[in-house]
Write a protein that holds these residues in place. Sequence first.
Motif, PDB file in Angstrom:
ATOM      1  N   GLN A 166       0.839  -1.190   0.000  1.00  0.00           N
ATOM      2  CA  GLN A 166       0.000   0.000   0.000  1.00  0.00           C
ATOM      3  C   GLN A 166       0.878   1.245   0.000  1.00  0.00           C
ATOM      4  OE1 GLN A 166      -2.558   0.255   3.399  1.00  0.00           O
ATOM      5  NE2 GLN A 166      -3.206   2.363   2.961  1.00  0.00           N
ATOM      6  N   THR A 215       0.184   9.663  -1.275  1.00  0.00           N
ATOM      7  CA  THR A 215      -0.898   9.773  -2.237  1.00  0.00           C
ATOM      8  C   THR A 215      -1.368  11.225  -2.291  1.00  0.00           C
ATOM      9  OG1 THR A 215      -2.584   9.315  -0.555  1.00  0.00           O
ATOM     10  CG2 THR A 215      -1.647   7.412  -1.706  1.00  0.00           C
ATOM     11  N   ARG A 267      -4.268  12.327  -1.587  1.00  0.00           N
ATOM     12  CA  ARG A 267      -5.046  12.619  -0.380  1.00  0.00           C
ATOM     13  C   ARG A 267      -4.137  12.871   0.816  1.00  0.00           C
ATOM     14  NH1 ARG A 267      -9.971   8.731   1.731  1.00  0.00           N
ATOM     15  NH2 ARG A 267     -11.200  10.357   2.754  1.00  0.00           N
ATOM     16  N   PHE A 268      -3.052  12.127   0.906  1.00  0.00           N
ATOM     17  CA  PHE A 268      -2.116  12.330   2.010  1.00  0.00           C
ATOM     18  C   PHE A 268      -1.427  13.691   1.884  1.00  0.00           C
ATOM     19  CE2 PHE A 268       1.983  11.821   4.187  1.00  0.00           C
ATOM     20  CZ  PHE A 268       1.562  11.317   5.411  1.00  0.00           C
ATOM     21  N   ALA A 308      -6.463  10.711  11.093  1.00  0.00           N
ATOM     22  CA  ALA A 308      -6.538  10.551   9.641  1.00  0.00           C
ATOM     23  C   ALA A 308      -5.190  10.140   9.060  1.00  0.00           C
ATOM     24  CB  ALA A 308      -7.015  11.853   9.003  1.00  0.00           C
ATOM     25  N   THR A 309      -4.106  10.675   9.612  1.00  0.00           N
ATOM     26  CA  THR A 309      -2.765  10.299   9.152  1.00  0.00           C
ATOM     27  C   THR A 309      -2.536   8.810   9.328  1.00  0.00           C
ATOM     28  OG1 THR A 309      -1.909  12.486   9.753  1.00  0.00           O
ATOM     29  CG2 THR A 309      -0.304  10.717   9.493  1.00  0.00           C
ATOM     30  N   ASP A 347      -4.913   6.514   9.645  1.00  0.00           N
ATOM     31  CA  ASP A 347      -5.861   5.784   8.796  1.00  0.00           C
ATOM     32  C   ASP A 347      -5.295   5.575   7.397  1.00  0.00           C
ATOM     33  OD1 ASP A 347      -7.613   5.833  10.901  1.00  0.00           O
ATOM     34  OD2 ASP A 347      -8.878   7.436  10.094  1.00  0.00           O
ATOM     35  N   MET A 348      -4.562   6.553   6.887  1.00  0.00           N
ATOM     36  CA  MET A 348      -4.047   6.494   5.517  1.00  0.00           C
ATOM     37  C   MET A 348      -2.710   5.774   5.408  1.00  0.00           C
ATOM     38  SD  MET A 348      -4.838  10.366   4.177  1.00  0.00           S
ATOM     39  CE  MET A 348      -6.452  11.135   4.389  1.00  0.00           C
ATOM     40  N   PRO A 383     -10.909  11.513   6.091  1.00  0.00           N
ATOM     41  CA  PRO A 383     -11.868  10.406   6.067  1.00  0.00           C
ATOM     42  C   PRO A 383     -13.089  10.698   6.936  1.00  0.00           C
ATOM     43  CG  PRO A 383      -9.642   9.644   6.575  1.00  0.00           C
ATOM     44  CD  PRO A 383      -9.616  11.132   6.670  1.00  0.00           C
TER      45      PRO A 383
END
Length: 385
Positions: free
Chosen positions: A6, A10, A12-13, A124-125, A127-128, A187
């Motif tokens: 993974q 990205t 989003r990141f 969120a960090t 989560d990604m 998210p």
Amino acid sequence: MPQAPQPLITVRFVLLCLCGMFYFMSLGLVYPVLPGFVENELGGGPVAVGLAVGGFGLSAAVARPFVGPLGDSKGRRFVVMWGSVLAGFGILGNLWAVNVAAAVLFRLLTGLGEAAFFVGIAAATQDMAPENRRGEATSYFSVTVYTGLAVGPVIGEALESAGGADAVWIMGGILCAMGMLLGVCMPGPPRNAPSGWPNTLLYFPALRPALLLGLGLLGYSGFLAFIALHVEHLGFAPTGAVFTTFAVMVIGLRILLARLPDRLGPQRTSTMSYLFSAAGLWTIASWQQIIGVFVGTALLAVGQTFLFPALFVMAVESAPIHRRSQAIGTFSIAFDLAIGLGGLTMGAVVWLSSRPAAFFVGGSLAWIALLVSRTLVRPGPAVAP
């Protein structure tokens, strides 16, 4: 066929990191301006300066236990966006502050926003991030945090020189608004999000790394509260350069050595952090020249670079994803209390003695943190390069 790993970086990141950079830039604007604003324009003393600078940590600490479960149930996006709104109003409120009490009240409002924003974006960090790259993700995210804190003081001083403190408060509100807009990329609620409140507001397994973080940040909070006034006393005008030096050091080290906390483990990483933090604060206390300030700031930056990523991963790995915000909320209470209590403690030392004495006390607190960590943190196996 084995699955491809993974990716961490990205679009989003990257948007998440930009969101954090704008928000923390708004906080960085305030640090070189607020102490002088409280002392010179509002007539406050050292304790008032410490309370005004660190007071937001006290209100944030009260809010964290409630924000954590809210981030798990409503989603990271919800708390990030509302946190940006509250922090923005807290900074803008200084436009109407006519006494120390009003400045402290608006600072407390900023703390409520800080509680919500940080819990949401930190969760969120994670989560990604891929599971085996959480420390690296934390390092990269914190680079954007310190980029904001590096650029913010320089912009804050320039704005104050050009348009007074009011220009700083207005820009802080604008930056918080930009962070709110980018918060849309966060998210929403996890798939198995809890429908109600947990039985306890605190996530107890996260208290151990929280204690170690708080002890390690007490001296740093005194640095934030009083280094600008100390530098002015030494006759060096651009006080924002000290904050920028600190932040640039942290940024560079976290980029170059992003995986170091994963490889060394929490015990060795935290030990290194406490030793460098103590050395930096003692250097500032004993070397009463501007070169001593910059040398001590650089040493303190090395100490603070890796403390948070190592202990943060300990807290995150203690919780399942549907309680991750709660664990982060519990863990980050230590940050708030350290900023609030550290500012008050250092302010009391300054009042009783001097600013160098306060920096010496801060370095001594880092040694106490080192002794405590030897019993609370077990050595972990290093991750292979």
